[in-house]
Design a protein around this motif. Structure first.
Motif, PDB file in Angstrom:
ATOM      1  N   SER A 129       0.868  -1.084  -0.085  1.00 48.09           N
ATOM      2  CA  SER A 129      -0.062  -0.200  -0.385  1.00 48.09           C
ATOM      3  C   SER A 129       1.129   1.284  -0.235  1.00 48.09           C
ATOM      4  CB  SER A 129      -0.947   0.561   1.403  1.00 48.09           C
ATOM      5  OG  SER A 129      -0.388  -0.108   2.408  1.00 48.09           O
ATOM      6  N   LYS A 130       0.404   2.470  -0.510  1.00 42.85           N
ATOM      7  CA  LYS A 130       0.718   3.663  -0.778  1.00 42.85           C
ATOM      8  C   LYS A 130       1.217   4.281   0.532  1.00 42.85           C
ATOM      9  CE  LYS A 130       0.566   8.436  -1.935  1.00 42.85           C
ATOM     10  NZ  LYS A 130       0.152   9.272  -3.131  1.00 42.85           N
ATOM     11  N   GLU A 131       0.265   3.703   2.054  1.00 38.34           N
ATOM     12  CA  GLU A 131       0.769   3.807   2.628  1.00 38.34           C
ATOM     13  C   GLU A 131       2.417   3.250   3.519  1.00 38.34           C
ATOM     14  OE1 GLU A 131      -1.781   3.411   2.637  1.00 38.34           O
ATOM     15  OE2 GLU A 131      -2.649   4.762   1.786  1.00 38.34           O
ATOM     16  N   PHE A 132       2.438   2.155   3.195  1.00 40.23           N
ATOM     17  CA  PHE A 132       3.637   1.400   4.094  1.00 40.23           C
ATOM     18  C   PHE A 132       4.762   2.235   2.919  1.00 40.23           C
ATOM     19  CE2 PHE A 132       6.124  -2.639   3.208  1.00 40.23           C
ATOM     20  CZ  PHE A 132       6.181  -2.871   4.720  1.00 40.23           C
ATOM     21  N   ALA A 133       3.887   1.304   1.558  1.00 42.37           N
ATOM     22  CA  ALA A 133       5.302   1.952   0.802  1.00 42.37           C
ATOM     23  C   ALA A 133       6.306   3.267   1.391  1.00 42.37           C
ATOM     24  CB  ALA A 133       5.300   2.237  -0.074  1.00 42.37           C
ATOM     25  N   SER A 134       5.217   4.352   1.953  1.00 41.92           N
ATOM     26  CA  SER A 134       6.728   5.493   1.726  1.00 41.92           C
ATOM     27  C   SER A 134       6.310   5.524   3.478  1.00 41.92           C
ATOM     28  CB  SER A 134       4.820   6.749   2.114  1.00 41.92           C
ATOM     29  OG  SER A 134       3.593   6.798   2.295  1.00 41.92           O
ATOM     30  N   SER A 135       6.099   4.536   4.736  1.00 46.05           N
ATOM     31  CA  SER A 135       6.885   4.374   5.914  1.00 46.05           C
ATOM     32  C   SER A 135       8.840   4.159   5.627  1.00 46.05           C
ATOM     33  CB  SER A 135       6.124   3.131   6.761  1.00 46.05           C
ATOM     34  OG  SER A 135       6.230   2.285   6.157  1.00 46.05           O
ATOM     35  N   ARG A 136       9.260   3.982   6.717  1.00 44.80           N
ATOM     36  CA  ARG A 136      10.530   4.138   6.858  1.00 44.80           C
ATOM     37  C   ARG A 136      10.864   2.413   6.740  1.00 44.80           C
ATOM     38  NH1 ARG A 136      13.644   5.066  12.363  1.00 44.80           N
ATOM     39  NH2 ARG A 136      11.815   4.984  12.792  1.00 44.80           N
ATOM     40  N   LYS A 137      10.005   1.476   7.424  1.00 45.12           N
ATOM     41  CA  LYS A 137       9.943   0.285   6.996  1.00 45.12           C
ATOM     42  C   LYS A 137       9.994  -0.210   5.812  1.00 45.12           C
ATOM     43  CE  LYS A 137      11.338  -4.270   8.246  1.00 45.12           C
ATOM     44  NZ  LYS A 137      12.649  -4.488   8.753  1.00 45.12           N
ATOM     45  N   GLY A 138       8.594  -0.029   4.646  1.00 47.59           N
ATOM     46  CA  GLY A 138       8.339   0.010   3.609  1.00 47.59           C
ATOM     47  C   GLY A 138       9.360   0.655   2.308  1.00 47.59           C
ATOM     48  N   MET A 139      10.355   1.597   3.096  1.00 44.55           N
ATOM     49  CA  MET A 139      11.573   2.372   1.946  1.00 44.55           C
ATOM     50  C   MET A 139      12.731   0.897   2.097  1.00 44.55           C
ATOM     51  SD  MET A 139      11.116   6.383   1.796  1.00 44.55           S
ATOM     52  CE  MET A 139      11.066   6.292   3.561  1.00 44.55           C
ATOM     53  N   LEU A 140      13.341   0.604   3.122  1.00 46.22           N
ATOM     54  CA  LEU A 140      14.147   0.202   3.814  1.00 46.22           C
ATOM     55  C   LEU A 140      14.061  -1.441   2.865  1.00 46.22           C
ATOM     56  CD1 LEU A 140      15.021   0.148   7.077  1.00 46.22           C
ATOM     57  CD2 LEU A 140      15.958   1.089   5.266  1.00 46.22           C
ATOM     58  N   LEU A 141      12.454  -1.460   2.963  1.00 45.13           N
ATOM     59  CA  LEU A 141      12.537  -3.262   2.306  1.00 45.13           C
ATOM     60  C   LEU A 141      12.749  -2.969   1.133  1.00 45.13           C
ATOM     61  CD1 LEU A 141       9.690  -4.796   4.739  1.00 45.13           C
ATOM     62  CD2 LEU A 141      12.042  -6.151   3.891  1.00 45.13           C
ATOM     63  N   ILE A 142      12.016  -1.632   0.052  1.00 44.10           N
ATOM     64  CA  ILE A 142      11.717  -1.736  -0.863  1.00 44.10           C
ATOM     65  C   ILE A 142      13.357  -1.347  -1.874  1.00 44.10           C
ATOM     66  CG2 ILE A 142      11.097  -0.237  -2.863  1.00 44.10           C
ATOM     67  CD1 ILE A 142       8.824  -0.220  -1.124  1.00 44.10           C
ATOM     68  N   ALA A 143      14.138  -0.798  -1.029  1.00 50.28           N
ATOM     69  CA  ALA A 143      16.049  -1.111  -1.519  1.00 50.28           C
ATOM     70  C   ALA A 143      16.572  -1.991  -1.067  1.00 50.28           C
ATOM     71  CB  ALA A 143      16.205   0.393  -0.402  1.00 50.28           C
ATOM     72  N   GLU A 144      16.006  -3.076  -0.262  1.00 49.26           N
ATOM     73  CA  GLU A 144      16.342  -4.058   0.199  1.00 49.26           C
ATOM     74  C   GLU A 144      16.446  -5.386  -0.942  1.00 49.26           C
ATOM     75  OE1 GLU A 144      15.467  -5.533   3.621  1.00 49.26           O
ATOM     76  OE2 GLU A 144      16.352  -4.532   4.727  1.00 49.26           O
ATOM     77  N   VAL A 145      15.221  -4.903  -2.027  1.00 48.08           N
ATOM     78  CA  VAL A 145      14.228  -5.805  -2.727  1.00 48.08           C
ATOM     79  C   VAL A 145      15.438  -5.431  -3.857  1.00 48.08           C
ATOM     80  CG1 VAL A 145      12.518  -6.599  -3.981  1.00 48.08           C
ATOM     81  CG2 VAL A 145      12.414  -6.567  -1.610  1.00 48.08           C
ATOM     82  N   ALA A 146      15.378  -4.087  -4.490  1.00 43.02           N
ATOM     83  CA  ALA A 146      16.124  -4.093  -5.793  1.00 43.02           C
ATOM     84  C   ALA A 146      17.614  -3.769  -5.801  1.00 43.02           C
ATOM     85  CB  ALA A 146      15.682  -2.173  -5.328  1.00 43.02           C
ATOM     86  N   LEU A 147      17.706  -3.202  -3.936  1.00 41.71           N
ATOM     87  CA  LEU A 147      19.691  -4.184  -4.426  1.00 41.71           C
ATOM     88  C   LEU A 147      20.369  -5.125  -4.308  1.00 41.71           C
ATOM     89  CD1 LEU A 147      20.233  -1.384  -1.824  1.00 41.71           C
ATOM     90  CD2 LEU A 147      21.257  -0.670  -4.427  1.00 41.71           C
TER      91      LEU A 147
END
Length: 171
Positions: free
Chosen positions: A23-41
């Motif tokens: 969700s947009k709320e989770f993706a904009s949270s700190r944990k969401g951004m860290l997990l998205i960065a971990e997946v991408a990297l």
């Protein structure tokens, strides 16, 4: 007559895809951004290692990509709240600690031992992934330490999503 139903035939598959995406709320949270960065990297590092002469290290980024993707989906769909038997913060902490250590080691080896460009790129992305994973385990550690200082007074385990949503509102 069958053409009338054709535009609506994609609706169920789109709903399934949208239910898996964060969700947009989770993706904009700190944990969401860290997990998205971990997946991408992890994925970028996996691709670079697969294209390099250091292909023996391809397993680590692939496993970390899959683990981070699983947790991203689990946290964004609140799957973790349905299974209280698992210690989700502790599992996430151990995943981040091992990922940061292993990414650091294979990045040093990839940069120092192999001369081709894709190995160097994999090492650089591995170092960036090391920093992101280390930041994530530091934040999880602080959250778990605060929970233990309180004596575990609440009946449920610390919910990172609720803390992250309140942190993102105050930032």
């Amino acid at each position: 007559m069958g053409d009338i139903e054709a535009p609506n035939s994609n609706r169920p598959s789109q709903n399934v895809l949208l239910s898996i995406l964060p969700s947009k709320e989770f993706a904009s949270s700190r944990k969401g951004m860290l997990l998205i960065a971990e997946v991408a990297l992890s994925f970028i590092s996996f691709v670079c290692f697969a294209a390099s002469t250091a292909a023996a290290f391809v397993t680590v980024p692939l496993l970390e990509f899959l683990a981070a993707l699983f947790l991203l989906i689990a946290y964004s769909t609140k799957f973790n709240e349905r299974f209280k038997g698992f210690l989700w913060p502790l599992m996430d902490f151990m995943r981040c600690v091992t990922a940061s250590i292993i990414f650091f080691i294979i990045s040093i080896i990839a940069v120092s031992k192999y001369a081709n460009g894709s190995s160097k790129a994999a090492g650089v992305f591995g170092f960036i992934a090391t920093i992101v994973f280390a930041l994530d385990f530091y934040l999880i550690f602080n959250e778990l330490a605060n929970f233990l200082k309180q004596g575990g007074e609440s009946n449920d385990e610390p919910s990172r999503q609720q803390d992250e949503f309140s942190d993102s509102d105050s930032d």
